[in-house]
Design a protein around this motif. Structure first.
Motif, PDB file in Angstrom:
ATOM      1  N   THR A   1      54.205  46.794  45.356  1.00  0.00           N
ATOM      2  CA  THR A   1      53.235  45.969  46.082  1.00  0.00           C
ATOM      3  C   THR A   1      51.834  46.348  45.621  1.00  0.00           C
ATOM      4  O   THR A   1      51.558  47.500  45.288  1.00  0.00           O
ATOM      5  CB  THR A   1      53.355  46.174  47.598  1.00  0.00           C
ATOM      6  N   GLY A   2      50.967  45.369  45.571  1.00  0.00           N
ATOM      7  CA  GLY A   2      49.611  45.648  45.105  1.00  0.00           C
ATOM      8  C   GLY A   2      48.785  44.384  45.093  1.00  0.00           C
ATOM      9  O   GLY A   2      49.121  43.399  45.754  1.00  0.00           O
ATOM     10  N   PHE A   3      47.728  44.416  44.319  1.00  0.00           N
ATOM     11  CA  PHE A   3      46.763  43.332  44.346  1.00  0.00           C
ATOM     12  C   PHE A   3      46.878  42.396  43.143  1.00  0.00           C
ATOM     13  O   PHE A   3      46.060  41.485  43.001  1.00  0.00           O
ATOM     14  CB  PHE A   3      45.343  43.906  44.418  1.00  0.00           C
ATOM     15  N   THR A   4      47.833  42.603  42.289  1.00  0.00           N
ATOM     16  CA  THR A   4      47.974  41.707  41.141  1.00  0.00           C
ATOM     17  C   THR A   4      48.658  40.409  41.574  1.00  0.00           C
ATOM     18  O   THR A   4      49.547  40.429  42.433  1.00  0.00           O
ATOM     19  CB  THR A   4      48.808  42.362  40.024  1.00  0.00           C
ATOM     20  N   PRO A   5      48.279  39.281  40.980  1.00  0.00           N
ATOM     21  CA  PRO A   5      48.909  38.009  41.348  1.00  0.00           C
ATOM     22  C   PRO A   5      50.307  37.851  40.783  1.00  0.00           C
ATOM     23  O   PRO A   5      51.050  36.966  41.205  1.00  0.00           O
ATOM     24  CB  PRO A   5      47.953  36.966  40.756  1.00  0.00           C
ATOM     25  N   TYR A   6      50.683  38.699  39.841  1.00  0.00           N
ATOM     26  CA  TYR A   6      52.004  38.667  39.231  1.00  0.00           C
ATOM     27  C   TYR A   6      52.830  39.840  39.749  1.00  0.00           C
ATOM     28  O   TYR A   6      52.303  40.760  40.381  1.00  0.00           O
ATOM     29  CB  TYR A   6      51.892  38.719  37.699  1.00  0.00           C
TER      30      TYR A   6
ATOM     31  N   LEU B   1      47.226  43.389  27.758  1.00  0.00           N
ATOM     32  CA  LEU B   1      46.496  43.666  26.522  1.00  0.00           C
ATOM     33  C   LEU B   1      45.611  44.914  26.636  1.00  0.00           C
ATOM     34  O   LEU B   1      45.226  45.504  25.619  1.00  0.00           O
ATOM     35  CB  LEU B   1      45.648  42.460  26.131  1.00  0.00           C
ATOM     36  N   LYS B   2      45.315  45.325  27.859  1.00  0.00           N
ATOM     37  CA  LYS B   2      44.479  46.505  28.067  1.00  0.00           C
ATOM     38  C   LYS B   2      45.292  47.802  28.077  1.00  0.00           C
ATOM     39  O   LYS B   2      44.712  48.893  28.114  1.00  0.00           O
ATOM     40  CB  LYS B   2      43.724  46.370  29.393  1.00  0.00           C
TER      41      LYS B   2
ATOM     42  N   LEU C   1      48.522  34.231  33.121  1.00  0.00           N
ATOM     43  CA  LEU C   1      47.369  34.450  32.247  1.00  0.00           C
ATOM     44  C   LEU C   1      46.721  35.790  32.595  1.00  0.00           C
ATOM     45  O   LEU C   1      46.335  36.559  31.704  1.00  0.00           O
ATOM     46  CB  LEU C   1      46.362  33.310  32.405  1.00  0.00           C
ATOM     47  N   SER C   2      46.642  36.080  33.899  1.00  0.00           N
ATOM     48  CA  SER C   2      46.110  37.360  34.347  1.00  0.00           C
ATOM     49  C   SER C   2      47.003  38.506  33.881  1.00  0.00           C
ATOM     50  O   SER C   2      46.512  39.575  33.480  1.00  0.00           O
ATOM     51  CB  SER C   2      45.988  37.358  35.873  1.00  0.00           C
ATOM     52  N   MET C   3      48.311  38.300  33.929  1.00  0.00           N
ATOM     53  CA  MET C   3      49.254  39.324  33.474  1.00  0.00           C
ATOM     54  C   MET C   3      49.031  39.650  31.992  1.00  0.00           C
ATOM     55  O   MET C   3      49.037  40.827  31.601  1.00  0.00           O
ATOM     56  CB  MET C   3      50.692  38.846  33.689  1.00  0.00           C
TER      57      MET C   3
END
Length: 214
Positions: free
Chosen positions: A104-109, A44-45, A37-39
């Motif tokens: 690598t990063g801070f996104t959950p996906y 969309l942005k 859902l976060s992805m």
């Protein structure tokens, strides 16, 4: 129509076993996991609205899961939200890509750096399979559907153009993930059709051998 210059170097990826997206085809998806859902919210942005569909696989002898090197990116073209917060989306297949490395990063996906080289035809016009024997193919498909107890709109199949027919069947037939990957990696529509014929014939032969052994 998107061109090669519009394609980003990094895209979010959705590792979904058995879900195949091909260029110029459409894939509906039901999104409910929080990370995806976060992805969707983040996609969309963006200006490109691309999400990479890619097959995960399990490393033999372990439970480690990796991603295949080739996937297909789709543009998020339809979006609706249910009352309980789930998303119903449609991805329009744009181009295959070759994964370089995960970011690598801070996104959950998961996100990957990708290369689009070698898939220029994906952004071009609809492909035609000049050696396509539609009558023989539909006969084989009919026997496969009988074996799998599947039903379809045969009139629509007979009228569909080559690419729509072959790619839609590649996406919808209940092939295992590795077989779907082989269809994705086929370099042309003709080789995809040839790969599918091999898969259909193999399934029918395996069924006939099972019947003989019983």
């Amino acid at each position: 129509m998107m061109n090669a210059a519009d394609l980003p170097d990094t895209i979010p990826v959705f590792p979904l076993p058995g879900a195949l997206l091909l260029p110029r085809a459409r894939l509906p998806l039901h999104i409910f996991e929080p990370r995806y859902l976060s992805m969707i919210d983040d996609t969309l942005k963006t200006s490109h609205r691309l999400i990479g569909m890619i097959q995960p696989y399990e490393v033999p002898g372990s439970k480690e899961k990796r991603l295949h090197s080739i996937g297909c990116a789709g543009r998020l073209t339809q979006f609706s939200e249910t009352e309980d917060g789930r998303y119903m989306i449609t991805l329009a297949g744009m181009s295959r890509f070759r994964m370089q490395e995960e970011v690598t990063g801070f996104t959950p996906y998961r996100r990957c750096d990708v290369k689009w080289d070698g898939f220029n035809a994906d952004l071009g016009p609809t492909e035609v399979d000049k050696g396509f024997d539609r009558e023989a193919f539909l006969d084989l498909l009919g026997r496969y559907f009988d074996h799998m107890t599947l039903s379809t709109d045969w009139d629509s199949l007979k009228e569909a153009d080559d690419e729509l027919l072959i790619n839609s069947l590649s996406m919808l037939c209940p092939f295992v993930p590795e077989e779907k990957q082989a269809l994705l990696e086929a370099p042309s529509l003709t080789t995809r059709r040839e790969t599918m014929v091999t898969l259909l014939e193999f399934s029918l032969r395996a069924n006939a051998e099972e019947d003989r052994m019983q």
